[in-house]
Structure formats: C-alpha cells, structure tokens
Design a protein around this motif. Structure first.
Motif, PDB file in Angstrom:
ATOM      1  N   MET A 161       7.515  -3.701  -4.922  1.00  0.00           N
ATOM      2  CA  MET A 161       8.272  -4.886  -4.475  1.00  0.00           C
ATOM      3  C   MET A 161       8.222  -4.965  -2.959  1.00  0.00           C
ATOM      4  N   GLY A 162       7.797  -6.073  -2.429  1.00  0.00           N
ATOM      5  CA  GLY A 162       7.705  -6.232  -0.988  1.00  0.00           C
ATOM      6  C   GLY A 162       9.064  -6.395  -0.347  1.00  0.00           C
ATOM      7  N   LEU A 163       9.126  -6.177   0.946  1.00  0.00           N
ATOM      8  CA  LEU A 163      10.415  -6.261   1.639  1.00  0.00           C
ATOM      9  C   LEU A 163      10.951  -7.682   1.689  1.00  0.00           C
ATOM     10  N   ASP A 183       1.277   1.741   8.894  1.00  0.00           N
ATOM     11  CA  ASP A 183       0.158   1.753   9.836  1.00  0.00           C
ATOM     12  C   ASP A 183       0.541   1.040  11.134  1.00  0.00           C
ATOM     13  N   LEU A 184       0.741   1.813  12.182  1.00  0.00           N
ATOM     14  CA  LEU A 184       1.101   1.247  13.481  1.00  0.00           C
ATOM     15  C   LEU A 184      -0.018   1.447  14.501  1.00  0.00           C
ATOM     16  N   GLN A 202       6.230  -7.616  20.277  1.00  0.00           N
ATOM     17  CA  GLN A 202       4.941  -7.285  19.677  1.00  0.00           C
ATOM     18  C   GLN A 202       5.042  -6.052  18.781  1.00  0.00           C
ATOM     19  N   TYR A 203       5.775  -5.047  19.237  1.00  0.00           N
ATOM     20  CA  TYR A 203       5.907  -3.821  18.447  1.00  0.00           C
ATOM     21  C   TYR A 203       6.601  -4.108  17.115  1.00  0.00           C
ATOM     22  N   GLN A 232       3.818  -4.703   8.772  1.00  0.00           N
ATOM     23  CA  GLN A 232       3.253  -3.615   7.979  1.00  0.00           C
ATOM     24  C   GLN A 232       4.219  -3.135   6.909  1.00  0.00           C
ATOM     25  N   ALA A 233       5.510  -3.111   7.235  1.00  0.00           N
ATOM     26  CA  ALA A 233       6.507  -2.679   6.261  1.00  0.00           C
ATOM     27  C   ALA A 233       6.573  -3.639   5.081  1.00  0.00           C
ATOM     28  N   ARG A 234       6.440  -4.920   5.347  1.00  0.00           N
ATOM     29  CA  ARG A 234       6.468  -5.900   4.255  1.00  0.00           C
ATOM     30  C   ARG A 234       5.226  -5.820   3.370  1.00  0.00           C
TER      31      ARG A 234
END
Length: 229
Positions: free
Chosen positions: A1-3, A149-150, A217-218, A225-227
């Motif tokens: 499930m996405g955020l 992934d950052l 930007q960060y 990426q979290a979503r």
C-alpha cells in the motif's frame, strides 16, 4: 500500500513547509533592508573638538563632525560596516538557525511517522550512538533500514550538512568559522551568497532562500521515494 493511501496521520508534507518558508524569507529580507534604513535615520552628527599638540609645543583645537548612534561613534568603530553589514548579518544568521532547526525537526518527525507506518524500528535508536549529526543519523536510517533511495539527494544533503556546521558556528561561536574545517571554509569561499572576513562568516541576501530551496528539494526526493515503496 502506497503512502498516498495511508491514514491521515501520515498525510504530512514537509516540503510544503519549506515552500512557504521561501515566501517568509522574501518578506524577512525586505524587513532587514527596511530596518537598516530606519537605523541609519537614527544616526546623529555632532561636532567634537580635539586638541592636537604641535611640534613647537603649541596646542591647536580642531572641530570635526562625528557620527554616532547611542554610544557608538565612527571614530572608534566602522559605523557604515556595523549598520550595513554586521547588524543585517545578525538578523540573517538568526533566521538560518531557525530554518535549520525546522529542517532537523521535520526530518526527525518524518522518521518517527514512517517508523509508525512501516513498523520498521530496527536501528532507529541504536544508530543514535553514531558520532554524527542528528540529520545524518536520520538520513542514514532511512536509507539502510527503510531502503529509501536518496541517491539523487546526496549532493543536496551534503550541502545541508555543511550549512549545519556553519549554523553551529553562528549558534555557539558568534559566527567564527574554524578554519581547520576545510569543507566549510571552501564552501563559504566558493559561494556567491556567503563571504568570509577573517574567520567571520557573513550571509548575503539570497542565501536564506537558497537554503529553503535545498530543504524543499531534499524532502521532495524523500517523500517521493517513500510513496513509491
């Protein structure tokens, strides 16, 4: 499930705060400019007499115009530098301390909420023992334990962490930079928005907005990426 589909407790947008801060900073810069103009209007000019002894032993009295504000005058101090550079820098560095504090808080809050959402808490407390900054620890935890992934944000985060060091100099050392920190010194020297006078760091107009842009930007990368997970 996405955020995007999580409960409202996760419906949280850090980058929005820094987007708003860019507007706040624009207003702040205008106020700094206005306050400098107001302070200059408080400067008084008075004649002061000085007695100067000549080579023949005689004493000659000279009257000179002396500018002053309060008990600060342009004989003992560089009044133009104080009003046009030093005082505005005091204000800007206070804003930088505040904005960085918000970044640190928002990142910690993000980690806590992501921990609650994902159930991942491995390493979150133990990683605090690492001899690194709080933001480094949180960034490290998100990548190692949460597989976020950052990579694309590495350059931005590295710059933020360098600014963290400069911020600490403002907060704890009156803006005096440790010249032994070559990374910070090089960053200041290479920046068009900062300058180094001796070992004192001065913030120019535009730097606060630049820092807000970095924070935006960060979090844009982090939240995106979290979503996607």
């Amino acid at each position: 499930m996405g955020l995007d589909n999580t409960p409202k407790s996760w419906a949280y947008n850090s980058r929005g705060e820094f987007d708003l801060l860019r507007v706040f900073v624009a207003v702040a810069e205008k106020k700094i400019e206005e306050s400098s103009s107001i302070i200059r209007q408080l400067v008084k000019k008075e004649q002061t007499e000085f007695e100067i002894e000549q080579h023949d032993g005689s004493v000659v009295t000279h009257a000179v115009d002396v500018r002053n504000i309060g008990k600060i005058n342009d004989i003992d101090f560089d009044l133009d530098c104080l009003l046009g550079k030093t005082f505005p820098n005091h204000e800007r560095r206070s804003f930088l301390i505040t904005i960085y504090g918000m970044f640190e808080y928002e990142l910690s809050k993000f980690c806590k909420r992501y921990c609650e959402y994902s159930g991942i808490n491995e390493g979150l407390k133990s990683s605090e023992k690492i001899n690194k900054s709080k933001i480094y620890i949180n960034n490290f935890w998100l990548q190692k334990y949460c597989s976020i992934d950052l990579t694309a944000a590495e350059g931005v985060f590295s710059e933020i962490d360098t600014i963290r060091y400069i911020r600490n100099c403002f907060a704890h050392n009156y803006g005096l930079l440790d010249v032994g920190n070559s990374t910070a010194v090089d960053y200041v020297k290479e920046s068009d928005l900062l300058c180094l006078a001796g070992d004192s760091v001065f913030i120019k107009p535009g730097f606060l907005k630049h820092f807000c842009d970095l924070c935006f930007q960060y979090f844009s990368r982090l939240e995106g990426q979290a979503r996607a997970l």
